[in-house]
Design a protein around this motif. Structure first.
Motif, PDB file in Angstrom:
ATOM      1  N   ALA A  50       0.840  -1.199   0.000  1.00 38.98           N
ATOM      2  CA  ALA A  50       0.000   0.000   0.000  1.00 38.98           C
ATOM      3  C   ALA A  50       0.872   1.245   0.000  1.00 38.98           C
ATOM      4  CB  ALA A  50      -0.910   0.010   1.217  1.00 38.98           C
ATOM      5  N   LEU A  51       0.347   2.297  -0.622  1.00 40.09           N
ATOM      6  CA  LEU A  51       0.931   3.631  -0.499  1.00 40.09           C
ATOM      7  C   LEU A  51      -0.003   4.426   0.394  1.00 40.09           C
ATOM      8  CD1 LEU A  51       1.981   4.854  -4.076  1.00 40.09           C
ATOM      9  CD2 LEU A  51       3.423   3.969  -2.232  1.00 40.09           C
ATOM     10  N   LYS A  52       0.588   5.197   1.319  1.00 38.04           N
ATOM     11  CA  LYS A  52      -0.255   6.023   2.189  1.00 38.04           C
ATOM     12  C   LYS A  52       0.042   7.489   1.952  1.00 38.04           C
ATOM     13  CE  LYS A  52      -1.856   6.612   6.870  1.00 38.04           C
ATOM     14  NZ  LYS A  52      -1.244   7.252   8.033  1.00 38.04           N
ATOM     15  N   GLY A  53      -1.008   8.275   1.797  1.00 40.56           N
ATOM     16  CA  GLY A  53      -0.837   9.714   1.585  1.00 40.56           C
ATOM     17  C   GLY A  53      -2.160  10.331   1.189  1.00 40.56           C
ATOM     18  N   ASN A  54      -2.073  11.495   0.524  1.00 37.35           N
ATOM     19  CA  ASN A  54      -3.283  12.189   0.068  1.00 37.35           C
ATOM     20  C   ASN A  54      -3.531  11.816  -1.396  1.00 37.35           C
ATOM     21  OD1 ASN A  54      -3.725  13.772   2.526  1.00 37.35           O
ATOM     22  ND2 ASN A  54      -1.782  14.757   1.960  1.00 37.35           N
ATOM     23  N   ILE A  55      -4.543  10.995  -1.598  1.00 35.22           N
ATOM     24  CA  ILE A  55      -4.724  10.345  -2.905  1.00 35.22           C
ATOM     25  C   ILE A  55      -5.711  11.142  -3.760  1.00 35.22           C
ATOM     26  CG2 ILE A  55      -5.572   8.213  -3.977  1.00 35.22           C
ATOM     27  CD1 ILE A  55      -4.683   6.919  -1.177  1.00 35.22           C
ATOM     28  N   CYS A  56      -5.290  11.468  -4.989  1.00 31.67           N
ATOM     29  CA  CYS A  56      -6.126  12.274  -5.896  1.00 31.67           C
ATOM     30  C   CYS A  56      -6.174  11.588  -7.255  1.00 31.67           C
ATOM     31  CB  CYS A  56      -5.518  13.657  -6.125  1.00 31.67           C
ATOM     32  SG  CYS A  56      -5.093  14.568  -4.633  1.00 31.67           S
ATOM     33  N   PHE A  57      -7.356  11.433  -7.825  1.00 31.54           N
ATOM     34  CA  PHE A  57      -7.451  10.833  -9.166  1.00 31.54           C
ATOM     35  C   PHE A  57      -8.781  11.171  -9.818  1.00 31.54           C
ATOM     36  CE2 PHE A  57     -10.431   7.366  -8.166  1.00 31.54           C
ATOM     37  CZ  PHE A  57     -10.347   7.340  -6.779  1.00 31.54           C
ATOM     38  N   SER A  58      -8.797  11.074 -11.148  1.00 28.51           N
ATOM     39  CA  SER A  58     -10.023  11.352 -11.894  1.00 28.51           C
ATOM     40  C   SER A  58     -10.955  10.152 -11.821  1.00 28.51           C
ATOM     41  CB  SER A  58      -9.702  11.610 -13.372  1.00 28.51           C
ATOM     42  OG  SER A  58      -9.023  12.817 -13.520  1.00 28.51           O
ATOM     43  N   GLN A  59     -12.253  10.474 -11.718  1.00 27.19           N
ATOM     44  CA  GLN A  59     -13.273   9.412 -11.782  1.00 27.19           C
ATOM     45  C   GLN A  59     -14.113   9.639 -13.006  1.00 27.19           C
ATOM     46  OE1 GLN A  59     -15.845   8.912  -8.490  1.00 27.19           O
ATOM     47  NE2 GLN A  59     -14.439   7.474  -7.542  1.00 27.19           N
ATOM     48  N   GLN A  73      -5.107  11.340   3.620  1.00 25.18           N
ATOM     49  CA  GLN A  73      -4.455  10.360   4.499  1.00 25.18           C
ATOM     50  C   GLN A  73      -5.119   8.982   4.418  1.00 25.18           C
ATOM     51  OE1 GLN A  73      -1.569  10.423   6.005  1.00 25.18           O
ATOM     52  NE2 GLN A  73      -1.274  12.364   4.971  1.00 25.18           N
ATOM     53  N   SER A  74      -5.002   8.373   3.244  1.00 27.31           N
ATOM     54  CA  SER A  74      -5.606   7.062   3.026  1.00 27.31           C
ATOM     55  C   SER A  74      -4.589   6.092   2.440  1.00 27.31           C
ATOM     56  CB  SER A  74      -6.803   7.193   2.071  1.00 27.31           C
ATOM     57  OG  SER A  74      -7.799   8.011   2.633  1.00 27.31           O
ATOM     58  N   TYR A  75      -4.970   4.832   2.455  1.00 30.16           N
ATOM     59  CA  TYR A  75      -4.136   3.770   1.896  1.00 30.16           C
ATOM     60  C   TYR A  75      -4.641   3.408   0.498  1.00 30.16           C
ATOM     61  CZ  TYR A  75      -2.673   2.950   6.746  1.00 30.16           C
ATOM     62  OH  TYR A  75      -2.181   3.086   8.021  1.00 30.16           O
TER      63      TYR A  75
END
Ligand code: GUN
Ligand code: FE
Length: 424
Positions: free
Chosen positions: A5-14, A24-26
């Protein structure tokens, strides 16, 4: 099963209009594929390795669907010409140098090292017409772990003596030689057929390339409707075609069944050409910085997006001077604003969400399920650390993402994964 897993502030297009933010998610990777985003690690994943990226942002890898590796050596130089003069006075003489493997080795090692460090995880790349140096480029790219399509360029007319194949037969023969060396050789690096553009390729060559395309089931990349002088020239060279796109389509080199195709630019495509691109599923590689530098114009990307064409972004090194796909995102937004303000207020400017989508999911689709962190997408990720930007007020993750993209600062790039493989 291999998972981490990578942990941090996750941003992506949906999708085109929505960027999802998970603070702060995995982000879980299972066998190279995205397998969910969680606030806490779920039961079955409690013991998997975790890379904690702290307060960094984690975004999908960016797909640069149009650039020229041999042109990296003169990026940011000789930028005061339009396309055809620029090709003849600057580009062709430089590409001719790649007949010399020692020169190619120096230049391509710089290019591949820089591409590895950039936010790009996937790319569609032009080499030169030279088989050996294009194979060297592919060897270097394979080593980086990036996933790329690379083309040995075909050109058998209208070039200088130092950069032209003798005739269609020689060009096709060199292409078959290159394919037999490379089509099964690599894990990450795949060949793509690359007729430079119609003015560089005789009908006879196009016919032979179409046969090779069928036999090897290859994708195709080329240039289309970039510059007004180029378009008039193609009309003279191909008087029987109604528009530029037909010059490729008449040979079956314009998308359609079993022939995924990228056409760079499409700045001045007439209605019938746009319709045919849609019908054939052609990918438009929008290259805003190149179109600005070479005074080509501004492509109607909003129209392509709204009409459901496949669209991604390209840096078009060295028409574009920056290798950064973060910069390509902001350039796409900026030129769309100028187009809206100055030439056509019926096409609204791109939003940040839309331009981010183009650089991730839009171009990523050419490679499969690529460019998002939705379940089942290939795990291509970039870790961006913006902590060295001083700020007097607290910022949301969405604000930080936009600032990071606008500032396009390579110092932010702290980690990169392609299909779950850690590059750094
Ligand atoms: N058209 C044909 N060759 C090229 C090239 O190298 N760059 C750009 N921007 N357009 C082209
Ligand atoms: Fe190009």
């Amino acid at each position: 099963m291999s998972a981490f897993a990578l942990k941090g502030n996750i941003c992506f297009s949906q999708g085109k209009n929505k960027i999802s933010v998970h603070e702060q998610s995995y982000l879980i990777c299972e066998n190279g594929v995205c397998a969910g985003i969680f606030k806490e690690l779920p039961e079955g994943f409690l013991h998997i390795p975790v890379r904690d990226a702290g307060d960094s942002l984690i975004i999908p890898g960016l797909s640069d669907i149009h650039l020229h590796a041999p042109q990296y050596s003169f990026r940011g130089m000789g930028m005061d010409l339009e396309l055809l003069d620029w090709l003849n006075t600057i580009t062709f003489p430089e590409e001719a140098k790649y007949a010399d493997l020692d020169y190619a080795r120096k230049a391509y090692s710089i290019f591949t090292e820089d591409l590895k460090k950039s936010p790009t995880t996937r790319a569609c790349i032009f080499g030169t017409l030279h088989v050996e140096s294009t194979e060297l480029l592919m060897d270097f790219l394979e080593e980086t772990g990036l996933k790329t399509f690379v083309g040995k360029v075909n050109m058998d007319r209208n070039g200088p003596d130092i950069l032209q194949e003798k005739n269609a037969e020689e060009s096709a023969k060199a292409t078959l030689h290159w394919l037999s060396d490379t089509s099964e050789k690599y894990l990450n690096t795949k060949p793509i057929l690359t007729p430079r553009f119609t003015p560089s390729c005789t009908d006879e060559l196009m016919k032979k390339l179409a046969e090779i395309q069928q036999e090897y089931h290859l994708p195709v990349q080329s240039h289309l409707s970039e510059n007004m002088g180029e378009i008039s020239w193609v009309q003279e060279l191909c008087p029987k075609t109604a528009f530029y796109g037909e010059a490729y389509d008449q040979f079956g080199l314009f998308g359609g069944k079993g022939c995924p195709t990228i056409m760079a630019h499409c700045v001045h495509s007439p209605e019938a050409e746009i319709e045919l691109m849609k019908k054939r599923g052609v990918y438009v590689a929008h290259c805003p910085q190149s179109n600005t530098n070479l005074s080509s114009g501004i492509a109607p990307v909003r129209e392509y997006l709204d009409r459901g064409l496949h669209v991604g972004l390209g840096t078009d090194i060295a028409g574009g001077h920056s290798l950064s796909m973060l910069r390509a995102i902001t350039d796409a937004i900026q030129v769309s604003k100028l187009r809206w303000r100055l030439t056509d207020d019926s096409l609204k400017a791109l939003t940040f969400e839309e331009a981010f989508y183009l650089a991730t999911m839009g171009g990523g689709e050419f490679f499969g399920k690529v460019g998002s962190f939705l379940d089942g997408y290939e795990f291509d990720a970039v870790i961006l650390d913006d902590s060295f930007y001083r700020h007097p007020q607290p910022l949301s993750v969405r604000e930080r993402l936009e600032r990071l993209v606008y500032l396009s600062d390579d110092r932010c790039i702290k980690g990169k994964y392609v299909s779950g493989r850690k590059l750094f």
